[in-house]
Design a protein around this motif. Structure first.
Motif, PDB file in Angstrom:
ATOM      1  N   MET A   1       0.958  -1.191   0.057  1.00  0.00           N
ATOM      2  CA  MET A   1       0.019  -0.178   0.177  1.00  0.00           C
ATOM      3  C   MET A   1       0.741   1.252   0.168  1.00  0.00           C
ATOM      4  O   MET A   1       1.682   1.427   0.685  1.00  0.00           O
ATOM      5  CB  MET A   1      -0.667   0.075   1.283  1.00  0.00           C
ATOM      6  N   LYS A   2       0.580   2.179  -0.808  1.00  0.00           N
ATOM      7  CA  LYS A   2       1.450   3.392  -1.023  1.00  0.00           C
ATOM      8  C   LYS A   2       1.206   4.088   0.466  1.00  0.00           C
ATOM      9  O   LYS A   2       0.058   4.216   0.787  1.00  0.00           O
ATOM     10  CB  LYS A   2       0.967   4.154  -2.344  1.00  0.00           C
ATOM     11  N   LYS A   3       2.215   5.023   0.558  1.00  0.00           N
ATOM     12  CA  LYS A   3       2.075   5.571   1.930  1.00  0.00           C
ATOM     13  C   LYS A   3       2.621   7.215   1.879  1.00  0.00           C
ATOM     14  O   LYS A   3       2.842   7.644   0.773  1.00  0.00           O
ATOM     15  CB  LYS A   3       3.097   5.145   3.076  1.00  0.00           C
ATOM     16  N   LEU A   4       1.884   7.943   2.781  1.00  0.00           N
ATOM     17  CA  LEU A   4       2.064   9.311   2.640  1.00  0.00           C
ATOM     18  C   LEU A   4       3.047   9.678   4.101  1.00  0.00           C
ATOM     19  O   LEU A   4       2.664   9.234   5.123  1.00  0.00           O
ATOM     20  CB  LEU A   4       0.698  10.073   3.009  1.00  0.00           C
ATOM     21  N   VAL A  68       7.084   4.963   0.087  1.00  0.00           N
ATOM     22  CA  VAL A  68       6.698   6.279   0.246  1.00  0.00           C
ATOM     23  C   VAL A  68       6.033   6.840  -1.155  1.00  0.00           C
ATOM     24  O   VAL A  68       6.876   7.030  -1.940  1.00  0.00           O
ATOM     25  CB  VAL A  68       7.764   7.093   0.601  1.00  0.00           C
ATOM     26  N   SER A  69       4.734   7.207  -1.490  1.00  0.00           N
ATOM     27  CA  SER A  69       4.232   7.784  -2.686  1.00  0.00           C
ATOM     28  C   SER A  69       4.181   9.385  -2.677  1.00  0.00           C
ATOM     29  O   SER A  69       4.844   9.896  -3.645  1.00  0.00           O
ATOM     30  CB  SER A  69       2.719   7.593  -2.862  1.00  0.00           C
ATOM     31  N   VAL A  70       3.916   9.930  -1.424  1.00  0.00           N
ATOM     32  CA  VAL A  70       4.006  11.534  -1.368  1.00  0.00           C
ATOM     33  C   VAL A  70       4.706  11.722   0.186  1.00  0.00           C
ATOM     34  O   VAL A  70       4.409  11.143   0.908  1.00  0.00           O
ATOM     35  CB  VAL A  70       2.695  11.887  -1.553  1.00  0.00           C
ATOM     36  N   VAL A  71       5.805  12.782  -0.215  1.00  0.00           N
ATOM     37  CA  VAL A  71       6.398  13.448   1.085  1.00  0.00           C
ATOM     38  C   VAL A  71       5.648  14.779   1.388  1.00  0.00           C
ATOM     39  O   VAL A  71       5.747  15.418   0.134  1.00  0.00           O
ATOM     40  CB  VAL A  71       7.592  13.326   0.893  1.00  0.00           C
ATOM     41  N   VAL A  94       5.509  17.279  -1.725  1.00  0.00           N
ATOM     42  CA  VAL A  94       4.605  18.586  -1.462  1.00  0.00           C
ATOM     43  C   VAL A  94       5.286  19.319  -0.483  1.00  0.00           C
ATOM     44  O   VAL A  94       5.317  18.934   0.851  1.00  0.00           O
ATOM     45  CB  VAL A  94       3.144  18.354  -1.196  1.00  0.00           C
ATOM     46  N   TRP A  95       5.786  20.676  -0.475  1.00  0.00           N
ATOM     47  CA  TRP A  95       6.081  21.468   0.454  1.00  0.00           C
ATOM     48  C   TRP A  95       5.390  22.628   0.750  1.00  0.00           C
ATOM     49  O   TRP A  95       4.822  23.320  -0.191  1.00  0.00           O
ATOM     50  CB  TRP A  95       7.457  22.051   0.181  1.00  0.00           C
ATOM     51  N   PHE A 180      -4.491  18.051  -0.384  1.00  0.00           N
ATOM     52  CA  PHE A 180      -4.003  17.766  -1.832  1.00  0.00           C
ATOM     53  C   PHE A 180      -2.985  16.644  -1.854  1.00  0.00           C
ATOM     54  O   PHE A 180      -2.960  15.887  -2.666  1.00  0.00           O
ATOM     55  CB  PHE A 180      -3.435  19.132  -1.780  1.00  0.00           C
ATOM     56  N   SER A 181      -2.059  16.566  -0.787  1.00  0.00           N
ATOM     57  CA  SER A 181      -0.942  15.557  -0.677  1.00  0.00           C
ATOM     58  C   SER A 181      -1.620  14.081  -0.671  1.00  0.00           C
ATOM     59  O   SER A 181      -1.372  13.124  -1.465  1.00  0.00           O
ATOM     60  CB  SER A 181       0.066  15.448   0.511  1.00  0.00           C
TER      61      SER A 181
END
Length: 399
Positions: A1-4, A68-71, A94-95, A180-181
């Motif tokens: 599973m992709k993680k945030l 980790v899909s999105v940081v 995403v910052w 958004f992330s």
């Protein structure tokens, strides 16, 4: 599973920062990794101090994380963005570089932020911050600080509008950027992520006060879960209804954990009645309408908040005897002891009876019954934590 993966500051007031971020992400169904980037001293009204953690410490904590899909990065030393790009080469970054708090406390230097923007895939800033650091192609610019009727969000020359909810809310930037992330993790395009994040944020703000109360979003899935749990006992009632449904009909009510009104208690529409000897439902469980079992549930929850489910079944002396025999906690409501003003007011009799019985109890009752009164059918009420527990209690006394 992709993680945030969320890297953000710790806000002890929980109005923004990591706690807020993780709350909104888990409400969105995300599987989350997290790390603290800074410690702050602040209240909901004012920020007094910030202490950034060493980047090397943070990297050491997260270097073994996989999938980790999105940081998503909040308040942190800008240089960490470059390090994250090297560490998570295939992840989206995403910052949300918060330059200063809503109370005016400065977190980051604009020039330093600008030096590391190119290492992020998306920069989420408000319109005031965008004016300070300049406009970059990878920017999502929110317009909450502008004096416009609708809030505008700008991305790559496109403008997205959503309703402005009046109020002085803290944490809107954190919540929007995390929404958004989260949507990016789900495979949404940036444009669709902006649209959906805006819709969800408006929905939460309409219910919030002072800060963005993301916990209200998690209540939505509980509403669905309560309905599902109540609907799950329909087949049980179909099987035993010929033994339980009274002449006036039956209902089962199941309250939300925070319920204070009948609109926050799920129940079956109308009443469940026997039609040609078989239980007949008017529809699936709903929060609409009124029910005496809903009112009884609310009364029971005042002292025993975990007792959230109630049903009524027809009175039978054998059922009461069986309940006592198997050790259920059984109490009788004496109708003739009701004050006249209670008897005359619709819907108050049973609430008064329950309150009168439980006021001195240390443990919640399983059953409260009455033998009827003029114009009132004798009845057994069964209480429990959830519909499954209640229906099993019913089965235990009728078989």
């Amino acid at each position: 599973m992709k993680k945030l993966l969320i890297i953000s500051g710790f806000d002890p007031s929980s109005g923004a920062g990591l706690i807020q971020d993780v709350g909104i992400a888990t409400a969105m169904g995300m599987s989350v990794y997290s790390a603290v980037s800074a410690f702050t001293k602040q209240t909901l009204e004012k920020t007094y101090n910030v202490k950034f953690r060493e980047i090397s410490e943070i990297l050491d904590e997260i270097e073994l994380l996989e999938d980790v899909s999105v940081v998503k990065v909040g308040v942190a030393q800008p240089k960490i963005i470059k390090e994250l790009r090297n560490l998570f080469k295939n992840s989206t970054i995403v910052w949300n570089p918060v330059l200063e708090s809503s109370s005016g406390f400065k977190f980051l230097d604009e020039e330093e932020v600008k030096r590391y923007m190119k290492f992020a895939d998306y920069i989420v800033v408000n319109s005031v911050e965008a004016k300070k650091v300049g406009i970059f192609d990878n920017m999502v610019i929110t317009g909450g600080h502008e004096n416009t009727e609708m809030i505008e969000i700008k991305y790559k020359g496109k403008v997205f509008q959503h309703e402005r909810i009046r109020g002085n809310f803290r944490g809107t930037g954190c919540v929007f950027s995390t929404l958004f992330s989260s949507l990016l993790v789900l495979g949404y395009t940036p444009e669709e992520s902006i649209k959906r994040a805006s819709e969800i944020l408006v929905r939460v703000l309409k219910r919030s006060k002072d800060r963005v109360q993301v916990e209200l979003l998690t209540r939505e899935w509980q509403k669905v879960e309560v309905l599902d749990e109540l609907n799950s006992i329909v087949m049980d009632i179909m099987e035993i209804g010929h033994l339980t449904i009274p002449e006036v009909g039956q209902n089962v009510s199941y309250a939300l954990p925070w319920a204070e009104s009948e609109e926050e208690v799920a129940k079956f529409p109308g009443r469940i009645r026997l039609v040609f000897g078989k239980p007949h439902f008017l529809g699936d469980a709903t929060y609409k309408g009124k029910s005496h079992t809903a009112r009884m549930t609310l009364e029971m929850m005042k002292k025993f908040p975990y007792i959230r489910c109630t049903t009524n079944i027809k009175f039978n002396e054998k059922y009461v005897e069986k309940a006592n025999k198997i050790g259920l906690k059984v109490y009788e409501h004496l109708r003739d002891s009701e004050p006249k003003m209670v008897k005359e007011k619709e819907g108050q009799s049973l609430r008064w009876g329950i309150a009168n019985i439980i006021q001195d109890l240390d443990k919640s009752p399983d059953i409260i019954y009455d033998k009827g009164f003029w114009g009132k059918e004798a009845m057994i009420r069964v209480f429990g934590r959830n519909p499954r527990e209640v229906i099993e209690k019913v089965k235990s006394v009728i078989f």
